[in-house]
Write a protein that holds these residues in place. Structure first.
Motif, PDB file in Angstrom:
ATOM      1  N   ALA A 572      17.952   7.906   5.607  1.00 56.95           N
ATOM      2  CA  ALA A 572      17.695   8.192   4.192  1.00 56.95           C
ATOM      3  C   ALA A 572      16.300   7.725   3.802  1.00 56.95           C
ATOM      4  O   ALA A 572      15.533   8.453   3.144  1.00 56.95           O
ATOM      5  N   GLN A 573      15.946   6.494   4.212  1.00 55.38           N
ATOM      6  CA  GLN A 573      14.643   5.958   3.844  1.00 55.38           C
ATOM      7  C   GLN A 573      13.520   6.710   4.552  1.00 55.38           C
ATOM      8  O   GLN A 573      12.464   6.974   3.961  1.00 55.38           O
ATOM      9  N   GLN A 574      13.743   7.067   5.810  1.00 53.08           N
ATOM     10  CA  GLN A 574      12.732   7.842   6.539  1.00 53.08           C
ATOM     11  C   GLN A 574      12.497   9.186   5.877  1.00 53.08           C
ATOM     12  O   GLN A 574      11.354   9.651   5.773  1.00 53.08           O
ATOM     13  N   GLN A 575      13.577   9.815   5.412  1.00 48.17           N
ATOM     14  CA  GLN A 575      13.445  11.102   4.748  1.00 48.17           C
ATOM     15  C   GLN A 575      12.637  10.968   3.467  1.00 48.17           C
ATOM     16  O   GLN A 575      11.751  11.787   3.177  1.00 48.17           O
ATOM     17  N   LEU A 576      12.933   9.935   2.708  1.00 51.25           N
ATOM     18  CA  LEU A 576      12.205   9.702   1.461  1.00 51.25           C
ATOM     19  C   LEU A 576      10.743   9.374   1.737  1.00 51.25           C
ATOM     20  O   LEU A 576       9.841   9.880   1.060  1.00 51.25           O
ATOM     21  N   ASP A 577      10.491   8.556   2.743  1.00 46.96           N
ATOM     22  CA  ASP A 577       9.113   8.176   3.079  1.00 46.96           C
ATOM     23  C   ASP A 577       8.297   9.390   3.504  1.00 46.96           C
ATOM     24  O   ASP A 577       7.093   9.470   3.211  1.00 46.96           O
ATOM     25  N   SER A 578       8.933  10.339   4.194  1.00 49.19           N
ATOM     26  CA  SER A 578       8.201  11.530   4.639  1.00 49.19           C
ATOM     27  C   SER A 578       7.716  12.353   3.449  1.00 49.19           C
ATOM     28  O   SER A 578       6.625  12.921   3.476  1.00 49.19           O
ATOM     29  N   VAL A 579       8.523  12.409   2.388  1.00 53.45           N
ATOM     30  CA  VAL A 579       8.105  13.133   1.178  1.00 53.45           C
ATOM     31  C   VAL A 579       6.926  12.429   0.531  1.00 53.45           C
ATOM     32  O   VAL A 579       5.931  13.056   0.143  1.00 53.45           O
ATOM     33  N   VAL A 580       7.035  11.116   0.416  1.00 54.70           N
ATOM     34  CA  VAL A 580       5.960  10.340  -0.221  1.00 54.70           C
ATOM     35  C   VAL A 580       4.652  10.513   0.550  1.00 54.70           C
ATOM     36  O   VAL A 580       3.585  10.748  -0.030  1.00 54.70           O
ATOM     37  N   LYS A 581       4.732  10.420   1.863  1.00 48.32           N
ATOM     38  CA  LYS A 581       3.531  10.521   2.696  1.00 48.32           C
ATOM     39  C   LYS A 581       2.869  11.883   2.564  1.00 48.32           C
ATOM     40  O   LYS A 581       1.641  11.991   2.533  1.00 48.32           O
ATOM     41  N   ALA A 582       3.678  12.930   2.490  1.00 45.81           N
ATOM     42  CA  ALA A 582       3.142  14.296   2.496  1.00 45.81           C
ATOM     43  C   ALA A 582       2.627  14.748   1.143  1.00 45.81           C
ATOM     44  O   ALA A 582       1.727  15.592   1.074  1.00 45.81           O
ATOM     45  N   THR A 583       3.169  14.216   0.049  1.00 46.51           N
ATOM     46  CA  THR A 583       2.890  14.836  -1.260  1.00 46.51           C
ATOM     47  C   THR A 583       2.484  13.873  -2.369  1.00 46.51           C
ATOM     48  O   THR A 583       2.099  14.327  -3.444  1.00 46.51           O
ATOM     49  N   TRP A 584       2.577  12.572  -2.148  1.00 45.71           N
ATOM     50  CA  TRP A 584       2.402  11.656  -3.283  1.00 45.71           C
ATOM     51  C   TRP A 584       1.028  11.757  -3.910  1.00 45.71           C
ATOM     52  O   TRP A 584       0.847  11.599  -5.112  1.00 45.71           O
ATOM     53  N   ASP A 585      -0.006  12.022  -3.072  1.00 44.24           N
ATOM     54  CA  ASP A 585      -1.370  12.042  -3.597  1.00 44.24           C
ATOM     55  C   ASP A 585      -1.697  13.324  -4.357  1.00 44.24           C
ATOM     56  O   ASP A 585      -2.833  13.508  -4.802  1.00 44.24           O
ATOM     57  N   THR A 586      -0.716  14.223  -4.515  1.00 47.17           N
ATOM     58  CA  THR A 586      -0.971  15.435  -5.296  1.00 47.17           C
ATOM     59  C   THR A 586      -1.124  15.128  -6.780  1.00 47.17           C
ATOM     60  O   THR A 586      -1.699  15.914  -7.520  1.00 47.17           O
ATOM     61  N   GLY A 587      -0.586  13.991  -7.211  1.00 45.00           N
ATOM     62  CA  GLY A 587      -0.706  13.614  -8.614  1.00 45.00           C
ATOM     63  C   GLY A 587       0.230  14.358  -9.539  1.00 45.00           C
ATOM     64  O   GLY A 587       0.093  14.246 -10.763  1.00 45.00           O
ATOM     65  N   ASP A 588       1.190  15.085  -8.998  1.00 44.29           N
ATOM     66  CA  ASP A 588       2.129  15.826  -9.840  1.00 44.29           C
ATOM     67  C   ASP A 588       3.149  14.854 -10.427  1.00 44.29           C
ATOM     68  O   ASP A 588       3.939  14.254  -9.684  1.00 44.29           O
ATOM     69  N   PRO A 589       3.185  14.664 -11.753  1.00 49.58           N
ATOM     70  CA  PRO A 589       4.116  13.690 -12.339  1.00 49.58           C
ATOM     71  C   PRO A 589       5.581  14.054 -12.111  1.00 49.58           C
ATOM     72  O   PRO A 589       6.421  13.176 -11.942  1.00 49.58           O
ATOM     73  N   VAL A 590       5.900  15.349 -12.106  1.00 50.94           N
ATOM     74  CA  VAL A 590       7.289  15.759 -11.858  1.00 50.94           C
ATOM     75  C   VAL A 590       7.716  15.371 -10.454  1.00 50.94           C
ATOM     76  O   VAL A 590       8.828  14.874 -10.239  1.00 50.94           O
ATOM     77  N   LEU A 591       6.827  15.588  -9.495  1.00 52.99           N
ATOM     78  CA  LEU A 591       7.130  15.189  -8.118  1.00 52.99           C
ATOM     79  C   LEU A 591       7.383  13.684  -8.042  1.00 52.99           C
ATOM     80  O   LEU A 591       8.359  13.229  -7.433  1.00 52.99           O
ATOM     81  N   GLN A 592       6.518  12.911  -8.672  1.00 45.43           N
ATOM     82  CA  GLN A 592       6.672  11.454  -8.626  1.00 45.43           C
ATOM     83  C   GLN A 592       7.972  11.022  -9.302  1.00 45.43           C
ATOM     84  O   GLN A 592       8.665  10.118  -8.820  1.00 45.43           O
ATOM     85  N   ASN A 593       8.321  11.678 -10.394  1.00 45.36           N
ATOM     86  CA  ASN A 593       9.570  11.338 -11.079  1.00 45.36           C
ATOM     87  C   ASN A 593      10.789  11.690 -10.221  1.00 45.36           C
ATOM     88  O   ASN A 593      11.768  10.938 -10.179  1.00 45.36           O
ATOM     89  N   ARG A 594      10.736  12.826  -9.541  1.00 44.50           N
ATOM     90  CA  ARG A 594      11.851  13.204  -8.676  1.00 44.50           C
ATOM     91  C   ARG A 594      12.002  12.220  -7.522  1.00 44.50           C
ATOM     92  O   ARG A 594      13.120  11.854  -7.131  1.00 44.50           O
TER      93      ARG A 594
END
Length: 810
Positions: A572-594
């Protein structure tokens, strides 16, 4: 005799073994300079080494009488070089027949024809053909050739020499000698081309010369290509004749039976003054390019079109994009767009085509830069509408959703003013623009305006909305319905999507990704976690070729929650970390909230109260998307914080979805469960009615903690006419009771890990090996598990764990 070379007489004649040569008659047919003389000399030397007499005769030097004398003599092997200069005769045929009957060997070498009827012996296994391809030099032989000329060459150089000449000995020697003479770094081909033109091209029969000097402009040759290039039904027969006479044609590697000309040969043919003029050449290349396109040979098609009519290459590349899997990735398209002339790349069609290719190849930043350098204000209205749609696509891929909506709305305004293109094209551009707006709003959590439009897209698709867009839109609709809590309708829509995709040949494409995502969300909601995991992992595999990353993010976040519910905290944590690594720097607030909302759910499921408090603080006040507000409620319940209940309930009401209606009702039930049980009971009934209608399960139960007495009270007050049904209510109450009992048991993480293996029938020793612990530690954990469950036997423990939902009932 002049031109005759004989070995010393050894007294042997026809007593040699049959495997000295591949056949008693060897026909060596190849163009000039292919190494026929060298081959004849080699087999003669081989025979002499075996103590057989052999002779090599040059028919040009010695003449027909000397050839006939040698063939009628007693020599074991007679090799005739340049046999193509001899006129066919009965005497020659009879001499060869006699030698075959006596078990002697004959080898004849010529450029394209031989003076004897050798093919009849080929069918009988008495003759063998050595062709052009059999005589070609390899890299090692070319290296020896270069070294013999007193030069050196790197491996890359040798491979280039092999590519230019295909190992054709004569031209290769000339290339080497010319390079030594000019002392250059490249392989010059002037002498080789001049040699081929004089020794081969100018000696061709007119009909074959006409064929080859046209096919020399094409990358690969076969009967169909020849027929289109020459616009003649006889072209296929001519190509067969050229191939059978070994006229410089070589088999090309690959599954299709095709031929090609060595580059030096093609260059010699292109310089032939009897070749096609510029207009004929342009028409031929254009026609063959379209043939390659129909066959799906896109690289050859576009290469020819760029040479023939570059202005048509842009349209062809657009067709190429459409022929490849919709919204798929294709670096080839990008490669060919880069080869367009500069003036074409500056035109709207070139810019838009290149931008779309960049987006599909994963280069959205570069696509944006290209669009930024464009000047669409001077373009036609049709081109401007398409520009804005492509701009919306590029922005969506980069999570720049506000810009995507602005561009898509701008496109709709231009379309409303009227376009000059066809009605179907106009309709398609409109629907693409509308789709960008709707999907962005769905991602942002504005479900009401989106759900109505997407939900209307069923089998009766609007005019111009083709199969690809229909399947995609229906899949998105299913996902939106899931996020709105309308799981019953979502299940129907997802299954309908798959059915339509299968009927229209799209069942194996990435267009079903959203449908499988929806099925995974539905299975997770219903508690079928294994099915949910399978659906989501299948969706993730197909999502690798999807264009928009929001779909991949939804899948990964859903998978993280499923893994957490299955007790696999690490995955579960690895799956979540993969999303953060791939997309967090996009700056999309909706993505960060999800991502934060999913983190909160994982922390609730794993009882990580320390991190949960931090995540809850970061989520405070966030109102979109609705899943975030629901996560805030779960945080508050897990942390025992009731101060935010009123704000959370109001935020849930504002979302106006079935899922938030259930959560809001239970939130208010939590607020008044002690002060006003009657009101709390009414809220619970409201939640039960909506949950049963929309086939919700976990959405209801995840926020029902502490309301067990209220649910029991509500069950007694339920109205049979308005619902919920007694069966559904009993099922909910039973589940809450099991959850309460499970929460009291509270197995440790290590005990829970061991408990999941109890149904496997592994021995204690095998369990120890599986978990990398000692057998005594296994026994200690088992004793504690039995004590907490109130059982004495392993079978009882397994049954109890299944009842509590701590392990799955397979």
């Amino acid at each position: 005799m002049i031109g005759v070379s004989t070995a010393p007489e050894t007294g042997t004649s026809s007593t040699a073994d049959d495997d000295v040569l591949p056949g008693h008659l060897v026909a060596v047919i190849a163009p000039a300079g292919a190494g026929k003389t060298r081959y004849l000399g080699a087999i003669a030397d081989s025979m002499r080494a075996r103590e057989h007499d052999a002779v090599v005769i040059d028919a040009v030097v010695s003449g027909p009488d000397a050839v006939l004398d040698a063939l009628t003599g007693e020599i074991d092997l007679v090799c005739i070089d340049d046999a193509h200069v001899l006129a066919p005769s009965d005497e020659l045929d009879a001499a060869v027949v006699r030698r075959i009957g006596e078990g002697r060997w004959t080898a004849l070498a010529g450029r394209d024809i031989l003076p004897v009827s050798w093919r009849r012996w080929l069918a009988r296994g008495q003759a063998v053909e050595i062709g052009f391809a059999d005589l070609l030099l390899g890299l090692e032989q070319l290296a020896a050739l270069v070294e013999g000329a007193g030069m050196s060459a790197a491996d890359d150089d040798l491979e280039e020499l092999l590519r230019l000449t295909a190992g054709w000995a004569g031209p290769a020697v000339l290339c080497v000698e010319e390079r030594r003479r000019v002392d250059g770094e490249e392989w010059p081909t002037t002498d080789a081309v001049r040699y081929i033109r004089g020794e081969v091209v100018e000696t061709l029969p007119d009909r074959l010369r006409h064929l080859l000097n046209r096919l020399a402009y094409l990358p690969s040759l076969d009967a169909e290509v020849a027929r289109v290039a020459l616009e003649s039904q006889r072209a296929a027969a001519l190509l067969d004749e050229a191939a059978s006479r070994q006229l410089m044609l070589l088999p090309a590697p690959g599954p299709r039976t095709t031929l090609y000309l060595p580059p030096v040969a093609a260059t010699a043919l292109r310089s032939d003054p009897t070749g096609p003029d510029a207009e004929e050449l342009r028409a031929m290349r254009h026609s063959v390019s379209l043939l390659y396109e129909r066959r799906g040979e896109w690289d050859d098609a576009v290469a020819l079109m760029l040479d023939a009519t570059p202005e048509h290459a842009v349209r062809q590349l657009s067709r190429m994009l459409g022929a490849l899997e919709p919204l798929g990735r294709t670096n080839n398209t990008l490669k060919w767009f880069r080869k367009l002339p500069r003036e074409l790349r500056a035109q709207p069609s070139g810019v838009l085509g290149l931008a779309l290719a960049l987006i599909q190849a994963g280069y959205a930043v570069e696509a944006d830069e290209l669009l930024d350098r464009s000047n669409p204000e001077s373009w036609k209205r049709d081109e401007l509408a398409e520009f804005l749609v492509v701009r919306a696509l590029a922005s969506r891929v980069r999570f720049r959703h506000s810009e995507a909506i602005d561009a898509a709305q701008g496109a709709l305004e231009v379309i409303d003013e009227g376009l000059m293109c066809s009605a179907s094209r106009t309709s398609f551009l409109r629907l693409l623009a509308e789709e960008q707006i709707q999907e962005v709003r769905a991602w942002q959590g504005e479900l009401d305006p989106t759900r109505h439009t997407l939900g209307a897209r069923n089998d009766e698709a609007p005019h111009g909305y083709h199969d690809v867009s229909l399947v995609h839109a229906m899949g998105i609709a299913a996902v939106v319905l899931c996020e709105a809590g309308r799981y019953a309708t979502a299940a129907e829509r997802a299954q309908s999507t798959l059915n339509i995709a299968a009927r229209r040949g799209l069942g194996d494409s990435h267009l079903t990704t959203e449908a499988y995502l929806a099925l995974g969300l539905i299975a997770s909601e219903r508690g079928d976690l294994v099915a949910a995991r399978d659906h989501l992992e299948g969706a993730r595999t197909s999502a690798e070729t999807t264009l928009f990353p929001t779909t991949r993010v939804r899948i990964d976040l859903a998978l993280a929650e499923v893994f957490a519910r299955l007790g696999d905290r690490q995955s579960a944590q690895q799956q979540l970390d993969s999303v953060v690594k791939a997309t967090w720097d996009t700056g999309d607030p909706v993505l960060q909230n999800r991502v934060l909302a999913t983190s909160a759910v994982l922390q609730v499921l794993t009882r990580d109260s320390t991190q949960l408090a931090k995540t809850s603080h970061r989520l405070r006040g966030v109102r979109t998307p609705a899943m975030v507000v629901a996560a805030r409620l779960r945080c508050a319940l897990a942390l025992g914080s009731t101060t935010d209940f009123s704000t959370i309930a109001n935020d849930l009401d504002a979302a106006q979805t079935a899922a938030t209606d259930v959560a809001a009702a239970l939130c208010r039930a939590q607020m008044c469960r002690d002060s006003d049980p009657q009101a709390a009971s009414e809220y619970v009934l409201r939640a039960l009615r909506v949950a049963e209608k929309e086939d919700m399960w976990h959405t209801l139960l995840d926020v029902a903690t502490g309301l067990e007495p209220i649910f029991a009270r509500a069950a007694g007050a339920a109205d049979q006419t308005t619902g919920p049904t007694p069966r559904f209510t009993r099922r909910v109450i039973s589940y809450l009771a099991r959850m309460a009992e499970k929460n009291q048991i509270l197995l440790s993480a290590r005990e829970l890990e061991l408990a999941r293996y109890l149904d496997s029938r592994l021995t204690n020793g095998q369990l120890a090996e599986q978990l990398f612990i000692s057998e005594n530690t296994v026994k200690t954990h088992l004793r504690h598990i039995y004590q907490k469950l109130g059982v004495e036997q392993r079978d009882e423990a397994v049954r109890k764990l299944k009842e509590l939902g701590l392990i799955l009932d397979h």
